[in-house]
Design an enzyme around this catalytic site. Structure first.
Site, PDB file in Angstrom:
ATOM      1  N   CYS A   1       0.826  -1.203   0.000  1.00  0.00           N
ATOM      2  CA  CYS A   1       0.000   0.000   0.000  1.00  0.00           C
ATOM      3  C   CYS A   1       0.870   1.267   0.000  1.00  0.00           C
ATOM      4  CB  CYS A   1      -0.971  -0.058   1.176  1.00  0.00           C
ATOM      5  SG  CYS A   1      -2.405   1.015   1.028  1.00  0.00           S
ATOM      6  N   HIS A   2       0.881   2.036   1.101  1.00  0.00           N
ATOM      7  CA  HIS A   2       1.723   3.223   1.211  1.00  0.00           C
ATOM      8  C   HIS A   2       3.110   2.897   1.752  1.00  0.00           C
ATOM      9  CE1 HIS A   2      -2.148   5.267   0.752  1.00  0.00           C
ATOM     10  NE2 HIS A   2      -1.474   6.348   0.434  1.00  0.00           N
TER      11      HIS A   2
END
Length: 188
Positions: free
Chosen positions: A113-114
């Site tokens: 994800c991030h």
């Protein structure tokens, strides 16, 4: 029980407040089931706050601070996402040194994800094929990576995925890379 054996392997999970909880708990449980010794590493001692997207989740006890550990102590690293945790980690010099050292030592790293924001700041994605949450695409490309929109990407021991929906594939490939171990071509 996992088809991968991580007995005798220590795996670091690096987060601070604001990590996406499921992106910690599912890989953590997968590594535990494979026999790994998992350690929660953070910027400060005490507890860290998970989130479920934009709502508070649970708190988790930190095993050690990033100042107390070295990449030499571990056989793999997991970087969960969530917006706040990777953003705070990437401006912390010791945390970025910790991440970078896994690459210098040729050890597998998994980021979802991030989570790859930390990889951009650690300057370890140039020439690598990766994926992430879509908003990181430009940052990763500007750092020299080839960004693709795929469920799970593995490039010489670097495992990346886009979001919580990708966790089954991410966890499976992460375990495979941790079981395999060192990647000589993986350099910072």
């Amino acid at each position: 029980m996992s088809k991968f054996n991580l007995e005798g392997k220590r795996i670091a999970f690096l987060v601070t407040d604001g990590f996406e909880q499921v992106e910690l708990t599912e890989p953590w449980e997968a590594a535990l089931q494979a026999g790994a010794d998992v350690q929660l590493i953070s910027l400060n001692a005490g507890k860290v706050q998970g989130v479920h997207h934009d709502e508070k989740g649970d708190q988790f006890a930190v095993d050690q601070t990033v100042d107390e550990v070295s990449a030499e102590d571990f056989q793999g690293l997991v970087l969960p996402g969530g917006v706040f945790s990777p953003d705070a980690l990437r401006v912390h010099e010791t945390a970025m040194d910790f991440v970078r050292d896994f690459f210098k030592q040729g050890k597998p790293v998994a980021a979802i994800c991030h989570g790859p924001w930390s990889l951009v700041e650690a300057d370890v994605v140039s020439g690598r094929r990766v994926t992430s949450w879509p908003s990181l695409k430009t940052d990763l490309k500007n750092a020299g990576a080839t960004w693709v929109d795929e469920e799970c990407v593995c490039d010489e021991g670097l495992v990346t995925s886009r979001n919580p929906d990708d966790l089954p594939a991410f966890c499976s490939k992460m375990l495979e890379e941790f079981a395999e171990g060192k990647h000589a071509k993986q350099t910072a």
